[in-house]
Every structure is written in structure tokens, then in C-alpha cells.
Design an enzyme around this catalytic site. Sequence first.
Site, PDB file in Angstrom:
ATOM      1  N   GLY A 184       0.807  -1.234   0.000  1.00  0.00           N
ATOM      2  CA  GLY A 184       0.000   0.000   0.000  1.00  0.00           C
ATOM      3  C   GLY A 184       0.834   1.276   0.000  1.00  0.00           C
ATOM      4  O   GLY A 184       0.317   2.354   0.278  1.00  0.00           O
ATOM      5  N   LYS A 185       2.131   1.155  -0.317  1.00  0.00           N
ATOM      6  CA  LYS A 185       3.030   2.326  -0.257  1.00  0.00           C
ATOM      7  C   LYS A 185       2.549   3.469  -1.149  1.00  0.00           C
ATOM      8  O   LYS A 185       2.488   4.616  -0.725  1.00  0.00           O
ATOM      9  CB  LYS A 185       4.445   1.944  -0.726  1.00  0.00           C
ATOM     10  N   GLU A 209       8.413   4.670 -11.406  1.00  0.00           N
ATOM     11  CA  GLU A 209       7.983   3.355 -11.887  1.00  0.00           C
ATOM     12  C   GLU A 209       6.613   3.415 -12.569  1.00  0.00           C
ATOM     13  O   GLU A 209       6.396   2.864 -13.631  1.00  0.00           O
ATOM     14  CB  GLU A 209       7.935   2.384 -10.695  1.00  0.00           C
ATOM     15  N   GLU A 354      20.003  -1.953   2.075  1.00  0.00           N
ATOM     16  CA  GLU A 354      21.153  -1.071   2.343  1.00  0.00           C
ATOM     17  C   GLU A 354      20.771  -0.018   3.390  1.00  0.00           C
ATOM     18  O   GLU A 354      20.874   1.173   3.158  1.00  0.00           O
ATOM     19  CB  GLU A 354      21.618  -0.373   1.051  1.00  0.00           C
TER      20      GLU A 354
END
Length: 422
Positions: A184-185, A209, A354
Site C-alpha cells: 500500500g506504499k 515506476e 542497504e
Amino acid sequence: MSMAEKTYLGCLMKADYLIKDTIIQPQQLESTIHQEIMRSMLELSQKGKNTDLITLSTLPILSSIGGVSYLAELQSYAEVEKFDELEEIIMDSWKEREKRNILKIAGLNDWEIARVITELDKINQVTLNDHSSIQDSLLAVYHSPWEDQEEVKTATTGIQSLDTLTGGFQDGEVTIVAARPSMGKTDVMLHFAKAAGWTGYIPVIFSLEMPEKLITSRLIASTGSYNRTKLRNPKKMLNDQQKNKWAEVIGNISETNIQIFDAAGQRVSEMRAKTRKIMHQFPNKKPIILIDYLTLIQANQQYAGNSHNQVTEISRNLKTMAKDLNCPVVCLAQLNRSVESRSNKRPMMSDIRESGSVEQDADVILFLYRDQYYDKKSNDPSLEIIVSKNRNGPVGNIKVKYNVHTGLIESFTENELAEIGN
């Protein structure tokens, strides 16, 4: 001499408020006389004086800057409505001159290609004047003990309980929103964008994207409570009631003033330049930058597959951009798969790809978690927002109502929270 520079200086004389807002520095002009004229204007402006033709013609250095006739000629070229365009032309010309200069120096001194690329990229990321004397800083706070504190306006998250924890999105701060794919980002980011837009910010979305059409479709679905699949063919699939409120939904979204950039693989320096342009279009509003998502941002250097160094550079650049533009930056991030192998699947800091530099540079880190994501039979409609790092306040968890079909995010009522056992 460059006609763009003449027209630019004419604008600064004709509309003297522009001298306070310009992003050009005197040394970026090609003509030394033009540099001298602009320096004189800045000095006048700092003393609270006008930068018009009459004031300039009283300067002791008048003869060395072409005299009244040359200044009058400059003013005759003024086209204030083209000011942003002129700034861009001058900045581009300066960058080209600087780049040619660097290539000349690099050739003479036999620089490695990596160093050349770094130096050239530095020019694309020109920072504006960051100098302030302690006297200026102290003067700004001199009367504080006797004055009412000015209320700091921050961008709301559109979720009251989250605002209570974080104080909203603060200027100059970076918020990372991290989750597994399909958690749900993007819907959360669009919720933040709309909330900020409706309360007077200019949301600038860099969607690396998802194409703009899909972003727009998602904004319509969540705002109008339309099932996303129906928007593939609205004429055929929406009922009359849904069609009747279509115009109102479109109007509401339009009021957010959301700006969308959907080119893939953009650098932070490009985002900064595009945001500055938006700031000139909306001089009385502050931007909030929203990026989808972190590892799709292109680094300035090639790190030969070392993604840790790449993310370190990007997260540092995001923080610099937030500080330089003095606005909030919200960046989405993917979590790695390690979360899937644990029995408790709520995310942790080490799940960010990272994570070291991101954890250090971000001011606020939010994780998203849904039970329904892992248990398809669950009827729990909640999306958990886990405030894992909060530089200026407490950490904690809050729950919001999330409709996976429309993308709508809403706060729960107290009764609803009691029912789902929060």
C-alpha cells in the site's frame, strides 16, 4: 553581449521584487559589466532600496557600468513574464561554460573519467548562497522572549494520529516510507500528497515506476471511492450514481495542484531543478516532494554494482535537497525479503535495503504492515503505520482504515478501533 542577460537585468530593474527571488548569482553572468550591475542591485536590495533605473543612475560607479543610456537600454528589453525562462537560459549557458572549463582542466591534468563525471555533476547540483553571519542569525531571534511564537505551518499527513506523533511533515526533513511490494506504499504516498495539497502545499510527485496515467487513475479511485478495476472502462463499468459525482471528484483532485513527473531513472539533481521550476510557478506556496521509490533514483556515479554506496549517495542527496529547498521530502522504499522468513512479519530497520545510510539520513522512518497481506482470509481492514524513527518526537504504531480496492485511506473512529482490538 548576451541578449538573454540584457533582458534578465532589464526585468530586475523593472520589477525589483525579482532580485530577492532570483536563483542566478552575479558570477554566473558572462559579461563583467552585467556582473557589476547585478552586484550593485543586490547591495541596494540588501539595504532595502529599489533596484530601478533612477536609483541605479545615482551610483558612483555609473560610468563603469555603461552610464544611464546603457541602463535605460537594458530596461527597454524587460519582459517580466519570461523571467523564469531567462533564468533557465542564463543558468544553462553558465553550466555549459563551466563544463567546457572543467573539460579543459581535466585534459591538461589527465584526470580519471570518474573524477570528470563527478565534477560535471557538481555543476548540475549548484547550491545557492548558504552563508549567514551569526549577527544575522541573532537578529532574527533578538525579540523572541517578548513576542508570541509564530506557529510553524507543516504539511499534514492527513492522518490525525500520525500528525500527533510526528507533527506532520517538517520542512527540511526526509521521511522514508518502507514496506514490502503491494503493501500500500503508493496509496499512502498519494494520500499524503492530497492531504498536503488540500491544505496549501504544492505536492511534487516523482513517480519513477508508475506512469502519470496510472497515478491519476489511482487519485480518482481513492478520492471518489471507485473500485480501481472499474476505471479501466468508466463508461461501461461505473453506475449512474458514480458517474454523477465524477465531475466533483475531478474538481477536488484538481484543487490539490499535484505536479507529476514520471520519467524513469531521474537523479536527485534533476528533481531539485524541476521542483525549483514549480516553486517559481507557485511563489506563495511551499512544495512537498514525494518520490516512488528510493532504489529507482539514479546515482551520480557508477558504483560498479555496489548498491550500498549508491544508496548512501542518494539518501545523502535527498537530505541535502530537503534542506536546500527547505521543504519536506517523502521517499518510498522497498523492504528486502528477510521479513518473510520471520514469524513476526512486522518490518524492522534492517529490512530496508542497504539500510545503514537511510537510517542515519532520514528524520522519520515509517513502516507499513497489513495482516491481510499475509492472511488472505482476514477481515481486518487496517493498515498499520509503524513510526520506527522520529527525530523530533516519539515512536509508536497507529492504525488506519485501508480499502485495497479503491486505495482510500481513512482514520478509524474510536468505536471501530475498539472493535478491531487496538
